[in-house]
Design an enzyme around this catalytic site. Structure first.
Site, short mmCIF file in Angstrom:
data_model
loop_
_atom_site.label_atom_id
_atom_site.label_comp_id
_atom_site.label_asym_id
_atom_site.label_seq_id
_atom_site.Cartn_x
_atom_site.Cartn_y
_atom_site.Cartn_z
N HIS A 131 0.27 -20.06 -30.93
CA HIS A 131 0.17 -19.12 -32.05
C HIS A 131 -0.59 -19.87 -33.29
O HIS A 131 -1.51 -19.15 -34.00
CB HIS A 131 1.43 -18.47 -32.40
CG HIS A 131 2.09 -17.60 -31.65
ND1 HIS A 131 1.60 -16.71 -31.03
CD2 HIS A 131 3.61 -17.65 -31.08
CE1 HIS A 131 2.25 -15.78 -30.18
NE2 HIS A 131 3.50 -16.30 -30.34
N ASP A 158 10.94 -21.44 -19.63
CA ASP A 158 10.23 -22.65 -19.76
C ASP A 158 9.55 -23.18 -18.24
O ASP A 158 8.12 -23.60 -18.43
CB ASP A 158 11.10 -23.80 -20.31
CG ASP A 158 11.23 -23.69 -21.70
OD1 ASP A 158 10.59 -22.46 -22.31
OD2 ASP A 158 11.69 -24.69 -22.53
N HIS A 163 0.02 -13.28 -28.27
CA HIS A 163 0.72 -12.92 -26.81
C HIS A 163 -0.15 -12.42 -25.80
O HIS A 163 -0.99 -11.57 -26.02
CB HIS A 163 2.15 -11.98 -27.05
CG HIS A 163 2.96 -12.64 -28.07
ND1 HIS A 163 3.81 -11.98 -28.92
CD2 HIS A 163 3.57 -13.99 -27.88
CE1 HIS A 163 4.74 -12.81 -29.30
NE2 HIS A 163 4.60 -13.90 -28.71
N ASP A 178 -5.20 -9.48 -25.91
CA ASP A 178 -4.89 -10.95 -26.64
C ASP A 178 -6.26 -11.42 -27.31
O ASP A 178 -6.04 -12.88 -27.57
CB ASP A 178 -4.26 -11.74 -25.73
CG ASP A 178 -5.08 -12.17 -24.66
OD1 ASP A 178 -6.30 -11.51 -24.03
OD2 ASP A 178 -4.65 -12.91 -23.68
N HIS A 182 4.49 -22.81 -26.84
CA HIS A 182 4.18 -21.33 -27.01
C HIS A 182 3.87 -20.96 -28.68
O HIS A 182 2.72 -20.48 -28.99
CB HIS A 182 5.35 -20.54 -26.65
CG HIS A 182 5.18 -19.01 -27.01
ND1 HIS A 182 4.88 -17.91 -26.17
CD2 HIS A 182 5.43 -18.41 -28.34
CE1 HIS A 182 4.97 -16.89 -26.62
NE2 HIS A 182 5.32 -16.96 -27.96
N GLU A 183 4.62 -21.45 -29.26
CA GLU A 183 4.63 -21.53 -30.82
C GLU A 183 3.52 -22.28 -31.43
O GLU A 183 2.64 -21.76 -32.24
CB GLU A 183 5.95 -21.89 -31.57
CG GLU A 183 7.11 -21.02 -31.36
CD GLU A 183 7.10 -19.54 -31.34
OE1 GLU A 183 6.14 -19.02 -32.28
OE2 GLU A 183 7.70 -18.87 -30.95
N VAL A 236 -8.67 -12.67 -25.70
CA VAL A 236 -9.15 -13.40 -24.97
C VAL A 236 -9.75 -12.84 -23.62
O VAL A 236 -9.09 -11.91 -23.15
CB VAL A 236 -8.39 -14.55 -24.28
CG1 VAL A 236 -8.69 -15.51 -23.53
CG2 VAL A 236 -7.88 -15.35 -25.90
N LEU A 283 14.01 -17.67 -30.86
CA LEU A 283 13.84 -19.11 -30.29
C LEU A 283 12.85 -20.01 -31.17
O LEU A 283 13.17 -21.04 -31.50
CB LEU A 283 13.17 -19.28 -29.03
CG LEU A 283 14.17 -18.98 -27.69
CD1 LEU A 283 14.80 -17.76 -27.53
CD2 LEU A 283 13.61 -19.42 -26.63
ZN ZN Z 1 4.99 -15.76 -29.35
#
Ligand code: ZN
Length: 318
Positions: free
Chosen positions: A231, A288, A237, A247, A227-228, A249, A187
């Site tokens: 990043h 989504d 992720h 992640d 999402h992208e 975090v 995607l």
């Molecule tokens: Zn990703």
């Protein structure tokens, strides 16, 4: 639970011995993806193999991020990021409209400012850590180029003029998005902070770029872009690209692995402490409509890259 603030030494281990993890890309290259697939981690691992100095830069960013988190020296002012959209098309459908492009900008502005209509769907368990990241995006320009390529892959060809693509415009001060057919059921993918500015930005397949129409459900609400861009802003992720991985975090639960579709709540992890997974986080792999929050820890991680000395500080300058 778990997830302590990692030290620079941990970060060194993290980026110096990445193993080859597949993101589970669909095998049929031409098929419409039935499961979300994002190639960011695979592309990062390929870049790390090709350029050993990237690991050093990313380790420095990680050490810096932790230092910024520990000392609290974060950017508080509003950051507005100009966005250049590079459209590479062969078919009419790939030549996405200005309306569709603006819809992606609008989704980013909602999702990164807690203005998304589903923000209130965050369960009470996570209400204390759901975050307004507070970064806005403004469309700077759209650049279109007709090509004969049917798909572009994930080796950054779309970003290189010599390979028929479009080189990024002002990549140290503007976020470049590429809309082009990627192939392989992918995607989208992003470049993390620390990579070459000549390939910096985010690639999104036109079928999943912004509000792309019901035919492209369940990835038609612009969350591939959210999402992208996450990043691109240094978020990993949520499952850490490993079984019960980190992640980086501290306020997100440990996930077994990626979640797909629209998981029933609560979905329990079997990792240490069996926490309820934050499947509605944008950095999971859900549909989504099933992702609608960032956490405060993610917000702080993003803020660190814009602070003085941070890898995207140039974007925070007037
Ligand atoms: Zn990703």
């Amino acid at each position: 639970m778990k997830k302590v603030i990692i030290t620079a030494i941990t970060a060194l281990v993290l980026f110096s011995c990445q193993n080859d993890q597949s993101e589970g890309t669909n095998s049929d290259a031409a098929a419409k993806p039935t499961l979300r697939t994002c190639a960011s981690q695979d592309v990062l691992e390929a870049q790390l193999k090709a350029d050993p100095t990237l690991a050093i830069r990313m380790n420095e960013i990680e050490a810096y991020t932790n230092k910024a988190l520990l000392t609290g020296k974060l950017v508080n002012g509003k950051i507005q990021i100009p966005v250049v959209v590079n459209v590479l098309y062969r078919t009419t459908a790939e030549n996405i409209s200005n309306t569709q492009i603006q819809s992606q900008i609008d989704v980013l502005n909602k999702d990164f400012n807690a203005l998304n209509s589903d923000y209130n769907n965050v369960p009470a368990l996570f209400a204390g850590v759901k975050a307004n990241v507070g970064i806005s995006f403004v469309l700077d320009q759209v650049i279109r180029k007709s090509t004969t390529k049917t798909s572009w892959g994930t080796n950054d060809a779309m970003k290189k003029t010599a390979q028929g693509g479009l080189a990024p415009t002002s990549p140290t001060t503007k976020l470049n998005l590429w809309s082009c057919t990627i192939g392989g059921g992918i995607l989208g993918y992003a470049q993390f902070p620390g990579g070459s500015s000549s390939t910096d930005g985010v690639v999104i397949d036109p079928k999943y770029f912004g509000l792309s129409g019901s035919a492209n459900a369940p990835y038609n609400l612009g969350r591939t872009g959210t999402h992208e861009v996450g990043h691109w802003l240094n978020l990993r992720h949520i499952w850490g690209d490993a079984t019960c991985g980190s992640d980086l975090v501290s306020d997100t639960p440990t996930h077994n692995t990626a979640n797909y579709g629209s998981p029933a709540y609560p979905h329990y992890s079997t990792c240490s402490g069996t926490p309820v997974e934050m499947t509605m986080n944008y950095m999971d792999y859900t549909d989504d409509a099933a992702m609608y929050m960032f956490s405060t820890g993610q917000k702080n991680r993003i803020a660190a890259i814009f602070a003085s000395g941070g890898p995207r500080n140039s974007f925070a300058q007037p």
